[in-house]
Design a protein around this motif. Structure first.
Motif, PDB file in Angstrom:
ATOM      1  N   TYR A  10      39.213  36.380  53.217  1.00 42.00           N
ATOM      2  CA  TYR A  10      37.754  36.050  53.598  1.00 42.00           C
ATOM      3  C   TYR A  10      36.739  37.195  53.090  1.00 42.00           C
ATOM      4  CZ  TYR A  10      40.185  32.593  56.085  1.00 42.00           C
ATOM      5  OH  TYR A  10      40.928  31.520  56.454  1.00 42.00           O
ATOM      6  N   VAL A  11      37.467  38.368  53.086  1.00 41.51           N
ATOM      7  CA  VAL A  11      36.637  39.590  52.849  1.00 41.51           C
ATOM      8  C   VAL A  11      36.423  39.315  51.171  1.00 41.51           C
ATOM      9  CG1 VAL A  11      36.513  42.016  52.434  1.00 41.51           C
ATOM     10  CG2 VAL A  11      37.336  40.909  54.730  1.00 41.51           C
ATOM     11  N   TYR A  12      37.398  38.918  50.518  1.00 38.09           N
ATOM     12  CA  TYR A  12      37.109  38.899  49.126  1.00 38.09           C
ATOM     13  C   TYR A  12      36.256  37.880  48.795  1.00 38.09           C
ATOM     14  CZ  TYR A  12      38.392  37.712  44.250  1.00 38.09           C
ATOM     15  OH  TYR A  12      38.315  37.370  43.129  1.00 38.09           O
ATOM     16  N   TYR A  13      36.028  36.834  49.506  1.00 37.52           N
ATOM     17  CA  TYR A  13      35.107  35.642  49.332  1.00 37.52           C
ATOM     18  C   TYR A  13      33.650  36.172  49.574  1.00 37.52           C
ATOM     19  CZ  TYR A  13      32.205  31.457  49.972  1.00 37.52           C
ATOM     20  OH  TYR A  13      31.231  30.587  49.959  1.00 37.52           O
ATOM     21  N   LEU A  14      33.464  36.763  50.685  1.00 40.01           N
ATOM     22  CA  LEU A  14      32.136  37.367  51.150  1.00 40.01           C
ATOM     23  C   LEU A  14      31.691  38.617  50.068  1.00 40.01           C
ATOM     24  CD1 LEU A  14      32.648  37.603  54.851  1.00 40.01           C
ATOM     25  CD2 LEU A  14      31.192  35.977  53.748  1.00 40.01           C
ATOM     26  N   LYS A  19      26.802  41.396  46.039  1.00 42.58           N
ATOM     27  CA  LYS A  19      27.201  42.971  45.699  1.00 42.58           C
ATOM     28  C   LYS A  19      26.524  43.901  46.554  1.00 42.58           C
ATOM     29  CE  LYS A  19      28.382  42.059  41.075  1.00 42.58           C
ATOM     30  NZ  LYS A  19      28.213  42.426  39.629  1.00 42.58           N
ATOM     31  N   GLY A  20      25.592  43.511  47.307  1.00 42.06           N
ATOM     32  CA  GLY A  20      24.662  44.355  48.408  1.00 42.06           C
ATOM     33  C   GLY A  20      25.391  44.537  49.820  1.00 42.06           C
ATOM     34  N   TRP A  21      26.464  43.574  49.950  1.00 41.36           N
ATOM     35  CA  TRP A  21      26.768  43.622  51.309  1.00 41.36           C
ATOM     36  C   TRP A  21      27.834  44.626  51.490  1.00 41.36           C
ATOM     37  CZ3 TRP A  21      27.745  37.542  51.900  1.00 41.36           C
ATOM     38  CH2 TRP A  21      26.563  36.741  52.195  1.00 41.36           C
ATOM     39  N   HIS A  22      28.161  45.221  52.539  1.00 48.87           N
ATOM     40  CA  HIS A  22      28.855  46.147  52.836  1.00 48.87           C
ATOM     41  C   HIS A  22      29.821  45.568  53.922  1.00 48.87           C
ATOM     42  CE1 HIS A  22      27.677  49.868  50.453  1.00 48.87           C
ATOM     43  NE2 HIS A  22      26.401  49.135  50.791  1.00 48.87           N
ATOM     44  N   ILE A  23      31.384  45.540  53.745  1.00 47.95           N
ATOM     45  CA  ILE A  23      32.202  44.736  54.599  1.00 47.95           C
ATOM     46  C   ILE A  23      33.365  45.473  54.997  1.00 47.95           C
ATOM     47  CG2 ILE A  23      33.614  42.604  54.607  1.00 47.95           C
ATOM     48  CD1 ILE A  23      31.985  41.606  52.290  1.00 47.95           C
ATOM     49  N   THR A  24      33.634  45.528  56.274  1.00 54.00           N
ATOM     50  CA  THR A  24      34.761  46.055  56.819  1.00 54.00           C
ATOM     51  C   THR A  24      35.812  44.969  57.567  1.00 54.00           C
ATOM     52  OG1 THR A  24      33.264  47.887  57.690  1.00 54.00           O
ATOM     53  CG2 THR A  24      35.628  47.860  58.634  1.00 54.00           C
ATOM     54  N   GLY A  25      36.919  45.163  56.914  1.00 50.39           N
ATOM     55  CA  GLY A  25      37.885  44.251  57.402  1.00 50.39           C
ATOM     56  C   GLY A  25      38.698  44.948  58.538  1.00 50.39           C
ATOM     57  N   SER A  41      40.670  48.521  45.733  1.00 44.80           N
ATOM     58  CA  SER A  41      40.246  49.708  45.115  1.00 44.80           C
ATOM     59  C   SER A  41      40.712  49.330  43.627  1.00 44.80           C
ATOM     60  CB  SER A  41      41.254  50.755  45.437  1.00 44.80           C
ATOM     61  OG  SER A  41      41.134  51.941  44.550  1.00 44.80           O
ATOM     62  N   ARG A  42      41.686  48.370  43.252  1.00 45.55           N
ATOM     63  CA  ARG A  42      41.884  48.093  42.138  1.00 45.55           C
ATOM     64  C   ARG A  42      40.936  47.285  41.442  1.00 45.55           C
ATOM     65  NH1 ARG A  42      47.228  47.030  44.231  1.00 45.55           N
ATOM     66  NH2 ARG A  42      46.726  44.836  44.074  1.00 45.55           N
ATOM     67  N   ILE A  43      40.173  46.537  42.093  1.00 47.00           N
ATOM     68  CA  ILE A  43      39.330  45.507  41.533  1.00 47.00           C
ATOM     69  C   ILE A  43      37.839  46.196  41.692  1.00 47.00           C
ATOM     70  CG2 ILE A  43      40.507  43.549  42.175  1.00 47.00           C
ATOM     71  CD1 ILE A  43      38.616  42.872  44.426  1.00 47.00           C
ATOM     72  N   LYS A  44      37.652  47.363  41.866  1.00 44.55           N
ATOM     73  CA  LYS A  44      36.722  48.269  41.943  1.00 44.55           C
ATOM     74  C   LYS A  44      35.447  47.740  43.119  1.00 44.55           C
ATOM     75  CE  LYS A  44      38.330  50.170  38.383  1.00 44.55           C
ATOM     76  NZ  LYS A  44      38.994  51.640  38.531  1.00 44.55           N
ATOM     77  N   GLN A  46      35.853  49.229  46.252  1.00 46.54           N
ATOM     78  CA  GLN A  46      36.235  49.990  47.275  1.00 46.54           C
ATOM     79  C   GLN A  46      35.025  50.825  47.883  1.00 46.54           C
ATOM     80  OE1 GLN A  46      36.874  50.491  44.474  1.00 46.54           O
ATOM     81  NE2 GLN A  46      36.709  52.658  43.566  1.00 46.54           N
ATOM     82  N   ASP A  47      33.851  50.768  46.966  1.00 46.36           N
ATOM     83  CA  ASP A  47      32.545  51.449  47.440  1.00 46.36           C
ATOM     84  C   ASP A  47      31.930  50.566  48.504  1.00 46.36           C
ATOM     85  OD1 ASP A  47      32.072  49.287  45.619  1.00 46.36           O
ATOM     86  OD2 ASP A  47      30.141  50.393  44.737  1.00 46.36           O
ATOM     87  N   ARG A  48      32.026  49.355  48.619  1.00 46.53           N
ATOM     88  CA  ARG A  48      31.481  48.333  49.531  1.00 46.53           C
ATOM     89  C   ARG A  48      32.295  47.649  50.228  1.00 46.53           C
ATOM     90  NH1 ARG A  48      30.627  43.184  47.050  1.00 46.53           N
ATOM     91  NH2 ARG A  48      31.408  43.149  44.887  1.00 46.53           N
ATOM     92  N   VAL A  49      33.571  47.716  50.205  1.00 48.03           N
ATOM     93  CA  VAL A  49      34.643  46.934  51.158  1.00 48.03           C
ATOM     94  C   VAL A  49      35.573  47.960  51.648  1.00 48.03           C
ATOM     95  CG1 VAL A  49      36.332  45.405  51.227  1.00 48.03           C
ATOM     96  CG2 VAL A  49      34.179  44.576  49.872  1.00 48.03           C
ATOM     97  N   GLN A  50      36.010  48.042  52.939  1.00 44.86           N
ATOM     98  CA  GLN A  50      36.937  48.991  53.236  1.00 44.86           C
ATOM     99  C   GLN A  50      37.747  47.989  54.390  1.00 44.86           C
ATOM    100  OE1 GLN A  50      34.353  52.006  55.637  1.00 44.86           O
ATOM    101  NE2 GLN A  50      36.489  52.415  56.135  1.00 44.86           N
ATOM    102  N   PHE A  51      39.055  48.493  54.810  1.00 39.61           N
ATOM    103  CA  PHE A  51      39.677  47.956  55.860  1.00 39.61           C
ATOM    104  C   PHE A  51      40.315  48.831  56.581  1.00 39.61           C
ATOM    105  CE2 PHE A  51      39.795  44.704  52.419  1.00 39.61           C
ATOM    106  CZ  PHE A  51      39.863  43.523  53.237  1.00 39.61           C
ATOM    107  N   GLN A  52      40.411  48.790  58.000  1.00 36.90           N
ATOM    108  CA  GLN A  52      40.889  49.848  59.067  1.00 36.90           C
ATOM    109  C   GLN A  52      41.501  49.099  59.959  1.00 36.90           C
ATOM    110  OE1 GLN A  52      36.800  51.219  60.024  1.00 36.90           O
ATOM    111  NE2 GLN A  52      36.957  50.310  62.126  1.00 36.90           N
ATOM    112  N   TYR A  53      42.318  49.913  60.491  1.00 35.64           N
ATOM    113  CA  TYR A  53      43.511  49.369  61.742  1.00 35.64           C
ATOM    114  C   TYR A  53      42.561  49.556  62.863  1.00 35.64           C
ATOM    115  CZ  TYR A  53      46.428  49.543  65.563  1.00 35.64           C
ATOM    116  OH  TYR A  53      47.345  49.393  66.628  1.00 35.64           O
ATOM    117  N   GLY A  54      42.602  48.474  63.564  1.00 32.95           N
ATOM    118  CA  GLY A  54      41.974  48.288  64.749  1.00 32.95           C
ATOM    119  C   GLY A  54      42.565  47.346  65.714  1.00 32.95           C
ATOM    120  N   ASP A  55      42.305  47.543  66.882  1.00 39.07           N
ATOM    121  CA  ASP A  55      42.978  46.447  67.983  1.00 39.07           C
ATOM    122  C   ASP A  55      41.564  45.937  68.570  1.00 39.07           C
ATOM    123  OD1 ASP A  55      43.772  45.025  70.502  1.00 39.07           O
ATOM    124  OD2 ASP A  55      45.257  46.654  70.850  1.00 39.07           O
ATOM    125  N   LEU A  56      41.539  44.772  68.364  1.00 38.03           N
ATOM    126  CA  LEU A  56      39.915  43.905  68.777  1.00 38.03           C
ATOM    127  C   LEU A  56      39.869  44.062  70.269  1.00 38.03           C
ATOM    128  CD1 LEU A  56      39.990  41.016  66.585  1.00 38.03           C
ATOM    129  CD2 LEU A  56      38.922  43.246  66.072  1.00 38.03           C
TER     130      LEU A  56
END
Length: 220
Positions: A10-14, A19-25, A41-44, A46-56
């Protein structure tokens, strides 16, 4: 933010939409977080998309998000009210949350892991802590967390239910029965995907009196 981002689809879709959206997974599985960061990072992106560990259930991010999505996550969490309060705190005023989750009309199979269904197929959905949400129940829980303008409707009405069986249920059942089906799977989807796609469009655009899923949106 994608709350419970899983494999990052879903992050990929969004991230492809704007390209102006900054998204955290955010996800509780560290391996998936690592894999997703490497992929984006491979699909370039990483400047606007990042994933982080988190317990909701322990999330403590204060403000910042205009949109939070949570797809097939809430049915896995016992303390769902705590999670909704935490997500509320992460959002900017006027922000929107979108939740997709099973309803209490047979969407979860939480209590039927080993039981045989009326169609003779054993349930295969694991790790669910509740047998779906009642429509009014999830509305009340969102309002209790502070959300307003809550709109909930059924998904997976008859078109979505048929599509789900064609595209998800039957392939999994057949793969469990024989690994030979891995060879046949591309041909199976070549035939069934167009029908499933049309049925999904009918499902999301329809107004169903009942359904095995719920789509909910609300605002801060």
């Amino acid at each position: 933010m994608d709350a419970g981002s899983g494999f990052g689809q879903y992050v990929y879709y969004l991230s492809s939409k704007n390209k102006g959206w900054h998204i955290t997974g955010v996800d509780v599985k560290e391996e998936q977080v690592k894999d997703c960061n490497e992929f984006f990072s491979r699909i370039k992106r990483q400047d606007r998309v990042q994933f982080q560990y988190g317990d909701l259930t322990k999330l403590s991010v204060e403000g910042g998000y205009d949109l939070v999505v949570s797809v097939d996550v809430m049915e896995h969490i016992e303390d769902d009210e705590g999670v909704l309060k935490n997500l509320y705190q992460t959002m900017n005023p006027g922000g929107m949350i979108i939740i997709s989750t099973p309803s209490d009309q047979g969407g979860s199979d939480a209590h039927h892991h080993e039981a045989e269904h009326d169609d003779g197929v054993t349930g295969f959905i694991d790790e669910h802590v509740r047998d779906g949400y009642n429509l009014q129940e999830i509305i009340q829980k969102l309002k209790k967390a502070g959300f307003k303008d809550v709109d909930a409707r059924y998904s997976y009405g008859w078109p979505g239910k048929i599509s789900w069986k064609l595209s998800m249920k039957y392939p999994i059942v057949m793969l469990n029965a024989t690994k030979v089906f891995f060879i046949l799977l591309p041909f199976y989807y070549l035939i069934t995907f167009p029908f499933s796609f049309v049925l999904n469009i009918m499902d999301v655009r329809g107004n169903h009196k009942k359904g095995t899923g719920l789509i909910v949106k609300a605002f801060k």
